[in-house]
Design a protein around this motif. Sequence first.
Motif, PDB file in Angstrom:
ATOM      1  N   UNK A  35      15.568  67.754  -0.255  1.00 13.34           N
ATOM      2  CA  UNK A  35      15.786  67.343   1.126  1.00 13.34           C
ATOM      3  C   UNK A  35      17.270  67.455   1.442  1.00 13.34           C
ATOM      4  N   UNK A  36      17.652  68.142   2.503  1.00 13.94           N
ATOM      5  CA  UNK A  36      19.074  68.297   2.828  1.00 13.94           C
ATOM      6  C   UNK A  36      19.687  66.982   3.288  1.00 13.94           C
ATOM      7  N   UNK A 132      24.805  53.271   1.989  1.00 12.06           N
ATOM      8  CA  UNK A 132      24.359  53.984   3.187  1.00 12.06           C
ATOM      9  C   UNK A 132      23.659  55.285   2.809  1.00 12.06           C
ATOM     10  N   UNK A 133      24.136  55.941   1.765  1.00 13.72           N
ATOM     11  CA  UNK A 133      23.487  57.173   1.306  1.00 13.72           C
ATOM     12  C   UNK A 133      22.085  56.892   0.782  1.00 13.72           C
ATOM     13  N   UNK A 134      21.877  55.715   0.201  1.00  9.12           N
ATOM     14  CA  UNK A 134      20.529  55.328  -0.216  1.00  9.12           C
ATOM     15  C   UNK A 134      19.631  55.159   1.008  1.00  9.12           C
ATOM     16  N   UNK A 138      16.124  57.204   2.035  1.00 10.57           N
ATOM     17  CA  UNK A 138      14.846  56.601   2.437  1.00 10.57           C
ATOM     18  C   UNK A 138      14.383  57.198   3.763  1.00 10.57           C
ATOM     19  N   UNK A 139      15.307  57.330   4.712  1.00  5.25           N
ATOM     20  CA  UNK A 139      14.968  57.949   6.004  1.00  5.25           C
ATOM     21  C   UNK A 139      14.417  59.356   5.806  1.00  5.25           C
ATOM     22  N   UNK A 140      15.076  60.114   4.920  1.00  5.32           N
ATOM     23  CA  UNK A 140      14.665  61.507   4.704  1.00  5.32           C
ATOM     24  C   UNK A 140      13.270  61.585   4.102  1.00  5.32           C
TER      25      UNK A 140
END
Length: 352
Positions: A35-36, A132-134, A138-140
């Motif tokens: 996932x990008x 925030x990257x985590x 999750x969003x991705x």
Amino acid sequence: MQKLKKYLLQAAAFLATLLAGTANAQFGHLGYAELPQLDGGKTVLFYPTLAEETAVRQGPFEFSWAADAPPSFSNGRLVVISHGSGGSPWVHMDLTRTLVHRGFIVAIPQHQGDNYQAHSRPGPESWARRPLEISRAIDAVASYPPLQNFVSTDRVGIFGGSAGGHTALTLAGGQWSPDRFKAHCEQHLKEDFNSCVGFTTRLRGNALDYLKLWLARRVIAWRFSDPTPQRYTDARIRAAVAMVPFAADFLPASLAKPKIPLGLIIAERDVNQIPKFHAEAIAQACEPRCEVLLRLADAGHGAMLSPMPPLAPGSIEFALLGDPPNFQRATRVNQIHQAIAEFFAQHLLPDR
């Protein structure tokens, strides 16, 4: 009628296995997708699939998975892994496979500026950005079309080791600051030198040590004087496991009552993050409201890595990550992975 009865019995057996979440539960093979990320990196994604795996090579590692295969049955829960400083997804593949075989979906984002391909921003700068990257990972996963009927992101687990353990502690409600990192290193620089300077150099008991200590103090005082409290939580994350975390910069009171179930894994022979300053300090602050899943008397910092990357004898990496003598890696690593998977099963699956 006999065929229908057989089908129903098979379905019941599958459902019982799914709800039990036992170590023997097998959810097919390992599916893989990429996932990008907004920063140009990629989050790697693993999930159960019935498709056949094929051999793949990533750097020095040989794996197998089914790339972009259709997902199959899962328990519907996501676990995100936060890799260590300068780390990669590949050193967490054995844990990933254990989790997928228990029915979990696993995402491993690439932490910007602190990964095996780009290592220019380790330490507090990365620690502030990692949670925030985590959330973005999750969003991705939630918006990845092939998985939308197989995953729910309302109860997510986070696992991290070393700098990834710092991420997990933050997401469990911990508060830290660069200034606390500086204060720790000013007070305990010689005792905890490796934590304060990373993989740049080591103290070797010779005349150069004085210069290394002097220079380290100057750099740390210059870079890490910001007292601003750092905190970040995500309501979707409902369980965390921190293994051999960097933790000396946390305010102990902030983790006295973790916001979510928190498991700790302590390697008592860790020379990279000395336990009394890090994992043990957190355990003393939060027990009994957190759980020490394992205290590994024979393990070092590298016990969080499986497969272990090739380490050149005599290198800093070998000294700080290499297994201590008598560490039974195959047995111990499986014990670690099963304990992590069981913790997430207890706290993320609805019927446990």
